[in-house]
Design a protein around this motif. Structure first.
Motif, PDB file in Angstrom:
ATOM      1  N   GLU A  70       3.980  -1.858   5.847  1.00 44.06           N
ATOM      2  CA  GLU A  70       4.137  -2.228   7.257  1.00 44.06           C
ATOM      3  C   GLU A  70       4.435  -1.003   8.119  1.00 44.06           C
ATOM      4  O   GLU A  70       3.908  -0.876   9.233  1.00 44.06           O
ATOM      5  N   GLU A  71       5.269  -0.091   7.612  1.00 41.78           N
ATOM      6  CA  GLU A  71       5.558   1.138   8.360  1.00 41.78           C
ATOM      7  C   GLU A  71       4.304   1.988   8.514  1.00 41.78           C
ATOM      8  O   GLU A  71       4.073   2.579   9.573  1.00 41.78           O
ATOM      9  N   PHE A  72       3.487   2.056   7.464  1.00 46.25           N
ATOM     10  CA  PHE A  72       2.239   2.813   7.509  1.00 46.25           C
ATOM     11  C   PHE A  72       1.299   2.218   8.558  1.00 46.25           C
ATOM     12  O   PHE A  72       0.720   2.946   9.372  1.00 46.25           O
ATOM     13  N   LEU A  83       2.150   7.462   2.726  1.00 42.34           N
ATOM     14  CA  LEU A  83       2.667   6.240   2.105  1.00 42.34           C
ATOM     15  C   LEU A  83       3.694   6.664   1.066  1.00 42.34           C
ATOM     16  O   LEU A  83       3.561   7.737   0.465  1.00 42.34           O
ATOM     17  N   ILE A  84       4.675   5.821   0.842  1.00 41.42           N
ATOM     18  CA  ILE A  84       5.727   6.122  -0.130  1.00 41.42           C
ATOM     19  C   ILE A  84       5.560   5.212  -1.333  1.00 41.42           C
ATOM     20  O   ILE A  84       5.421   3.999  -1.187  1.00 41.42           O
ATOM     21  N   LYS A  85       5.565   5.812  -2.524  1.00 44.25           N
ATOM     22  CA  LYS A  85       5.373   5.038  -3.735  1.00 44.25           C
ATOM     23  C   LYS A  85       6.710   4.711  -4.382  1.00 44.25           C
ATOM     24  O   LYS A  85       7.715   5.394  -4.169  1.00 44.25           O
ATOM     25  N   ILE A 120       3.732   0.028  -4.241  1.00 46.19           N
ATOM     26  CA  ILE A 120       4.033   0.309  -2.840  1.00 46.19           C
ATOM     27  C   ILE A 120       4.727  -0.916  -2.277  1.00 46.19           C
ATOM     28  O   ILE A 120       4.238  -2.038  -2.419  1.00 46.19           O
ATOM     29  N   SER A 121       5.870  -0.689  -1.644  1.00 43.51           N
ATOM     30  CA  SER A 121       6.637  -1.813  -1.113  1.00 43.51           C
ATOM     31  C   SER A 121       5.985  -2.353   0.163  1.00 43.51           C
ATOM     32  O   SER A 121       5.295  -1.626   0.888  1.00 43.51           O
ATOM     33  N   ALA A 147      -4.506  -1.563  -1.212  1.00 43.75           N
ATOM     34  CA  ALA A 147      -5.805  -1.268  -0.600  1.00 43.75           C
ATOM     35  C   ALA A 147      -6.402  -2.521   0.024  1.00 43.75           C
ATOM     36  O   ALA A 147      -6.939  -2.475   1.144  1.00 43.75           O
ATOM     37  N   GLU A 148      -6.286  -3.632  -0.658  1.00 45.29           N
ATOM     38  CA  GLU A 148      -6.805  -4.901  -0.129  1.00 45.29           C
ATOM     39  C   GLU A 148      -6.014  -5.332   1.108  1.00 45.29           C
ATOM     40  O   GLU A 148      -6.590  -5.764   2.097  1.00 45.29           O
ATOM     41  N   ARG A 149      -4.690  -5.181   1.077  1.00 47.78           N
ATOM     42  CA  ARG A 149      -3.846  -5.556   2.221  1.00 47.78           C
ATOM     43  C   ARG A 149      -4.137  -4.683   3.437  1.00 47.78           C
ATOM     44  O   ARG A 149      -3.898  -5.105   4.565  1.00 47.78           O
TER      45      ARG A 149
END
Length: 71
Positions: free
Chosen positions: A48-50, A31-33, A42-43, A11-13
């Motif tokens: 980055e993809e999101f 997002l993928i967990k 989360i990777s 969330a911060e990123r």
């Protein structure tokens, strides 16, 4: 090994969105967990993809004013 972020760190990123937005995007499949024991992570690659997916939305795909852009 790839960097993993907790929901709060992700969330911060993503600019300080709420952790509930992260959980919502996870449940929607946006997002993928990755589970590490009982923790939801989360990777960096999936973050980055999101971000790329959010940035590639056309104006017709954007949300209404006052809502989060990438919901």
């Amino acid at each position: 090994m790839e960097e993993l972020y907790s929901v709060e760190e992700a969330a911060e990123r993503l600019g300080g969105v709420s952790k509930w937005s992260i959980y919502s995007w996870l449940s929607q499949g946006r997002l993928i967990k990755t589970k590490v024991g009982s923790r939801v992570m989360i990777s960096e690659r999936h973050l980055e993809e999101f971000i790329s997916a959010c940035n590639s939305e056309t104006p017709t795909q954007q949300t209404a004013p006052g809502q989060e852009r990438c919901q």
